[in-house]
Design a protein around this motif. Structure first.
Motif, PDB file in Angstrom:
ATOM      1  N   ALA A   1       0.821  -1.211   0.000  1.00  0.00           N
ATOM      2  CA  ALA A   1       0.000   0.000   0.000  1.00  0.00           C
ATOM      3  C   ALA A   1       0.856   1.263   0.000  1.00  0.00           C
ATOM      4  CB  ALA A   1      -0.929  -0.008   1.205  1.00  0.00           C
ATOM      5  N   LEU A   2       1.903   1.273   0.814  1.00  0.00           N
ATOM      6  CA  LEU A   2       2.779   2.452   0.878  1.00  0.00           C
ATOM      7  C   LEU A   2       3.506   2.677  -0.444  1.00  0.00           C
ATOM      8  CD1 LEU A   2       4.190   2.012   4.483  1.00  0.00           C
ATOM      9  CD2 LEU A   2       2.659   3.826   3.690  1.00  0.00           C
ATOM     10  N   ASP A   3       3.873   1.593  -1.125  1.00  0.00           N
ATOM     11  CA  ASP A   3       4.488   1.731  -2.446  1.00  0.00           C
ATOM     12  C   ASP A   3       3.535   2.417  -3.422  1.00  0.00           C
ATOM     13  OD1 ASP A   3       6.789   0.505  -1.602  1.00  0.00           O
ATOM     14  OD2 ASP A   3       6.354  -1.441  -2.528  1.00  0.00           O
ATOM     15  N   LYS A   4       2.250   2.085  -3.321  1.00  0.00           N
ATOM     16  CA  LYS A   4       1.261   2.619  -4.265  1.00  0.00           C
ATOM     17  C   LYS A   4       0.953   4.096  -4.035  1.00  0.00           C
ATOM     18  CE  LYS A   4      -1.091  -1.815  -5.107  1.00  0.00           C
ATOM     19  NZ  LYS A   4      -0.705  -1.901  -6.532  1.00  0.00           N
ATOM     20  N   VAL A   5       1.201   4.601  -2.822  1.00  0.00           N
ATOM     21  CA  VAL A   5       0.907   6.015  -2.538  1.00  0.00           C
ATOM     22  C   VAL A   5       2.173   6.859  -2.443  1.00  0.00           C
ATOM     23  CG1 VAL A   5      -1.228   5.432  -1.337  1.00  0.00           C
ATOM     24  CG2 VAL A   5       0.892   5.661  -0.015  1.00  0.00           C
ATOM     25  N   ALA A   6       3.317   6.244  -2.714  1.00  0.00           N
ATOM     26  CA  ALA A   6       4.589   6.957  -2.535  1.00  0.00           C
ATOM     27  C   ALA A   6       4.700   8.193  -3.425  1.00  0.00           C
ATOM     28  CB  ALA A   6       5.752   6.003  -2.818  1.00  0.00           C
ATOM     29  N   HIS A   7       4.003   8.197  -4.566  1.00  0.00           N
ATOM     30  CA  HIS A   7       4.108   9.318  -5.508  1.00  0.00           C
ATOM     31  C   HIS A   7       3.151  10.459  -5.171  1.00  0.00           C
ATOM     32  CE1 HIS A   7       0.581   7.117  -6.864  1.00  0.00           C
ATOM     33  NE2 HIS A   7       0.207   8.193  -7.547  1.00  0.00           N
ATOM     34  N   ILE A   8       2.246  10.259  -4.212  1.00  0.00           N
ATOM     35  CA  ILE A   8       1.221  11.261  -3.898  1.00  0.00           C
ATOM     36  C   ILE A   8       1.800  12.344  -2.976  1.00  0.00           C
ATOM     37  CG2 ILE A   8      -1.019  11.658  -2.822  1.00  0.00           C
ATOM     38  CD1 ILE A   8      -1.780   8.796  -3.549  1.00  0.00           C
ATOM     39  N   THR A   9       1.610  13.582  -3.348  1.00  0.00           N
ATOM     40  CA  THR A   9       2.071  14.709  -2.523  1.00  0.00           C
ATOM     41  C   THR A   9       0.898  15.655  -2.259  1.00  0.00           C
ATOM     42  OG1 THR A   9       2.741  15.957  -4.496  1.00  0.00           O
ATOM     43  CG2 THR A   9       4.420  14.592  -3.429  1.00  0.00           C
ATOM     44  N   GLY A  10       0.976  16.380  -1.167  1.00  0.00           N
ATOM     45  CA  GLY A  10      -0.031  17.396  -0.871  1.00  0.00           C
ATOM     46  C   GLY A  10      -1.349  16.867  -0.362  1.00  0.00           C
ATOM     47  N   ASP A  11      -1.410  15.603   0.029  1.00  0.00           N
ATOM     48  CA  ASP A  11      -2.641  15.014   0.570  1.00  0.00           C
ATOM     49  C   ASP A  11      -2.505  14.972   2.085  1.00  0.00           C
ATOM     50  OD1 ASP A  11      -4.664  13.282   1.498  1.00  0.00           O
ATOM     51  OD2 ASP A  11      -4.754  12.233  -0.415  1.00  0.00           O
ATOM     52  N   ALA A  12      -3.127  15.926   2.761  1.00  0.00           N
ATOM     53  CA  ALA A  12      -2.982  16.053   4.216  1.00  0.00           C
ATOM     54  C   ALA A  12      -3.526  14.828   4.946  1.00  0.00           C
ATOM     55  CB  ALA A  12      -3.692  17.312   4.703  1.00  0.00           C
ATOM     56  N   GLU A  13      -4.632  14.278   4.456  1.00  0.00           N
ATOM     57  CA  GLU A  13      -5.229  13.101   5.099  1.00  0.00           C
ATOM     58  C   GLU A  13      -4.276  11.910   5.018  1.00  0.00           C
ATOM     59  OE1 GLU A  13      -9.475  10.663   5.124  1.00  0.00           O
ATOM     60  OE2 GLU A  13      -8.723  11.508   3.240  1.00  0.00           O
ATOM     61  N   LEU A  14      -3.652  11.721   3.859  1.00  0.00           N
ATOM     62  CA  LEU A  14      -2.699  10.625   3.689  1.00  0.00           C
ATOM     63  C   LEU A  14      -1.477  10.832   4.569  1.00  0.00           C
ATOM     64  CD1 LEU A  14      -1.665   8.070   2.304  1.00  0.00           C
ATOM     65  CD2 LEU A  14      -0.836   9.517   0.429  1.00  0.00           C
ATOM     66  N   GLU A  15      -0.974  12.041   4.598  1.00  0.00           N
ATOM     67  CA  GLU A  15       0.207  12.339   5.410  1.00  0.00           C
ATOM     68  C   GLU A  15      -0.067  12.074   6.886  1.00  0.00           C
ATOM     69  OE1 GLU A  15       1.169  16.352   4.442  1.00  0.00           O
ATOM     70  OE2 GLU A  15       1.944  15.851   2.435  1.00  0.00           O
ATOM     71  N   ALA A  16      -1.255  12.429   7.341  1.00  0.00           N
ATOM     72  CA  ALA A  16      -1.624  12.191   8.742  1.00  0.00           C
ATOM     73  C   ALA A  16      -1.740  10.696   9.017  1.00  0.00           C
ATOM     74  CB  ALA A  16      -2.939  12.899   9.067  1.00  0.00           C
ATOM     75  N   ALA A  17      -2.286   9.951   8.055  1.00  0.00           N
ATOM     76  CA  ALA A  17      -2.436   8.502   8.227  1.00  0.00           C
ATOM     77  C   ALA A  17      -1.069   7.818   8.298  1.00  0.00           C
ATOM     78  CB  ALA A  17      -3.250   7.922   7.074  1.00  0.00           C
ATOM     79  N   ILE A  18      -0.145   8.249   7.463  1.00  0.00           N
ATOM     80  CA  ILE A  18       1.202   7.667   7.488  1.00  0.00           C
ATOM     81  C   ILE A  18       1.896   7.998   8.798  1.00  0.00           C
ATOM     82  CG2 ILE A  18       3.489   7.754   6.416  1.00  0.00           C
ATOM     83  CD1 ILE A  18       2.080   8.125   3.717  1.00  0.00           C
TER      84      ILE A  18
ATOM     85  N   ALA B   1      -7.239   2.572   1.444  1.00  0.00           N
ATOM     86  CA  ALA B   1      -8.202   3.204   0.534  1.00  0.00           C
ATOM     87  C   ALA B   1      -7.503   4.106  -0.470  1.00  0.00           C
ATOM     88  CB  ALA B   1      -9.232   3.997   1.343  1.00  0.00           C
ATOM     89  N   LYS B   2      -6.526   4.879  -0.005  1.00  0.00           N
ATOM     90  CA  LYS B   2      -5.779   5.764  -0.903  1.00  0.00           C
ATOM     91  C   LYS B   2      -4.960   4.961  -1.910  1.00  0.00           C
ATOM     92  CE  LYS B   2      -6.631   9.811   1.239  1.00  0.00           C
ATOM     93  NZ  LYS B   2      -7.174  11.032   0.600  1.00  0.00           N
ATOM     94  N   ALA B   3      -4.404   3.845  -1.449  1.00  0.00           N
ATOM     95  CA  ALA B   3      -3.585   3.007  -2.337  1.00  0.00           C
ATOM     96  C   ALA B   3      -4.445   2.382  -3.432  1.00  0.00           C
ATOM     97  CB  ALA B   3      -2.887   1.927  -1.526  1.00  0.00           C
ATOM     98  N   ILE B   4      -5.618   1.909  -3.066  1.00  0.00           N
ATOM     99  CA  ILE B   4      -6.511   1.288  -4.039  1.00  0.00           C
ATOM    100  C   ILE B   4      -7.015   2.318  -5.043  1.00  0.00           C
ATOM    101  CG2 ILE B   4      -8.780   0.192  -4.298  1.00  0.00           C
ATOM    102  CD1 ILE B   4      -8.152  -1.155  -1.539  1.00  0.00           C
ATOM    103  N   ALA B   5      -7.348   3.512  -4.556  1.00  0.00           N
ATOM    104  CA  ALA B   5      -7.792   4.577  -5.456  1.00  0.00           C
ATOM    105  C   ALA B   5      -6.690   4.956  -6.440  1.00  0.00           C
ATOM    106  CB  ALA B   5      -8.221   5.796  -4.643  1.00  0.00           C
ATOM    107  N   ALA B   6      -5.457   5.020  -5.942  1.00  0.00           N
ATOM    108  CA  ALA B   6      -4.328   5.379  -6.803  1.00  0.00           C
ATOM    109  C   ALA B   6      -4.084   4.314  -7.864  1.00  0.00           C
ATOM    110  CB  ALA B   6      -3.072   5.587  -5.962  1.00  0.00           C
ATOM    111  N   ALA B   7      -4.197   3.043  -7.451  1.00  0.00           N
ATOM    112  CA  ALA B   7      -3.975   1.936  -8.390  1.00  0.00           C
ATOM    113  C   ALA B   7      -5.066   1.900  -9.453  1.00  0.00           C
ATOM    114  CB  ALA B   7      -3.924   0.621  -7.636  1.00  0.00           C
ATOM    115  N   ASN B   8      -6.302   2.131  -9.054  1.00  0.00           N
ATOM    116  CA  ASN B   8      -7.425   2.081 -10.006  1.00  0.00           C
ATOM    117  C   ASN B   8      -7.425   3.272 -10.944  1.00  0.00           C
ATOM    118  OD1 ASN B   8      -8.353  -0.321  -8.937  1.00  0.00           O
ATOM    119  ND2 ASN B   8      -9.766   0.666  -7.515  1.00  0.00           N
ATOM    120  N   ALA B   9      -6.755   4.354 -10.550  1.00  0.00           N
ATOM    121  CA  ALA B   9      -6.720   5.564 -11.390  1.00  0.00           C
ATOM    122  C   ALA B   9      -5.702   5.443 -12.518  1.00  0.00           C
ATOM    123  CB  ALA B   9      -6.405   6.785 -10.531  1.00  0.00           C
ATOM    124  N   GLN B  10      -4.808   4.474 -12.399  1.00  0.00           N
ATOM    125  CA  GLN B  10      -3.757   4.318 -13.410  1.00  0.00           C
ATOM    126  C   GLN B  10      -4.296   3.655 -14.673  1.00  0.00           C
ATOM    127  OE1 GLN B  10      -0.582   2.221 -11.414  1.00  0.00           O
ATOM    128  NE2 GLN B  10       0.032   4.032 -10.255  1.00  0.00           N
TER     129      GLN B  10
END
Length: 331
Positions: free
Chosen positions: A288-305, A322-331
């Protein structure tokens, strides 16, 4: 259509057959860790670790290598901090025959990773520690030990069972998550194939095979789509807190097949830092962390990490899922 081998596991069943042992050893040691097998020509990662570091203030040594060349050296950021430097070259360097290291230990106790070295194997590789020295706070010498690494080299053409990738299920609910292993078999005399699973921490460095007591095996004798298949290990938890903890547990996995002569063959290929010598060791949370590693500026994600191991662990880890799955499905 890709074959999917599904196996539902109550993880507590695996843990119940295993017993943790506590060592009373206090002698400091530098040890080399890596996969037990390597395909010549593949990358191979060696971890340099210090054990029983309680009385140690500094350590130095040489990682001598044969049958390989250095591709990358990564220093544990804590090691860089202990040495009050931003220049890793002052801590470790490659002289083309050995990787030389010298570092302060700071207030480290117990065991900790010092450096990781990725090699490109060119022949039957061997890794040896030489000139290892330990010192205490007064710069006085300490007696310590070291452990070398001599993986078994497997010819490229023999690597017909391959472990290609480790992923996770398309589920934001941790209770419904699981480890998905993608494998492939290229042999022609296969009678059975599948994936073996076991918690990495409980392996204790031993090889994972069909003989490993308590291991879980997802397998089939249906040879359709044998060249590309997924095997899924589902957690099947009903408790959110237990499921959240399990998301962070690394699971070892090996692809195998049996042939018509009764032989058993295991994967031996290396892919990345999580798949070495045909053995995967990866947690769903790593995926999951690999899938969201490219996301920047997401305060909710940063707080979760930031809260990934805190009091709100369940919500934080499910948010990351949830963020990882959304990122994967958006590709």
């Amino acid at each position: 259509m890709k074959k999917i081998i599904a196996f539902v596991l109550t993880v507590a069943m695996v843990l119940s057959v295993c017993v943790f042992s506590v060592s009373a050893e206090t002698t400091p040691a530098i040890v080399l860790e890596g996969a037990k097998k390597v395909v010549v020509g593949d990358d191979y990662t060696v971890s340099v670790r210090i054990n029983n570091a309680d009385a140690v203030a500094g350590v130095q040594g040489e990682l001598v290598y044969e049958g390989a060349t250095v591709s990358e050296i990564v220093v544990n950021p804590q090691v860089t901090a202990w040495n009050n430097t931003e220049d890793d070259d002052t801590i470790v360097y490659d002289d083309k025959n050995s990787v030389n290291f010298a570092t302060l230990i700071g207030d480290l106790t117990g065991t900790r990773l010092l450096i990781k070295v990725t090699f490109k194997t060119t022949a039957d590789p061997k890794f040896t520690l030489e000139n290892v020295k330990f010192a205490d706070d007064n710069a006085a010498a300490l007696t310590g030990t070291s452990a070398n690494l001599d993986p078994v080299a497997v010819a490229t053409e023999a690597g017909v069972a391959k472990l290609n990738k480790v992923g996770m299920l398309d589920e934001s609910d941790g209770c419904k998550q699981g480890v998905v292993v993608n494998g492939s078999i290229t042999a022609e005399d296969v009678t059975e194939f599948g994936v073996i699973y076991y918690p990495t921490q409980l392996l204790g460095g031993e090889a994972l095979t069909l003989d490993t007591k308590g291991s879980v095996v997802a397998y089939t004798t249906d040879l359709t789509d044998i060249k590309d298949f997924d095997a899924t290990l589902k957690f099947a938890y009903a408790d959110d807190a237990k499921a959240a903890k399990m998301l962070g547990v690394k699971i070892s996995a090996v692809v195998y097949y049996k042939d018509a002569k009764g032989g058993t063959h295991y994967s031996a290929n290396s892919v990345d830092k999580y798949i070495q010598g045909g053995v995967a060791s990866k947690a769903v949370l790593n995926v999951a962390l690999d899938k969201v590693a490219h996301i920047t500026g997401d305060a909710e994600l940063e707080a979760a990490i930031a809260g990934i191991n805190g009091d709100d662990m369940v919500n934080c880890r499910n948010t990351i899922l949830a963020k990882a799955i959304a990122a994967a499905n958006a590709q």
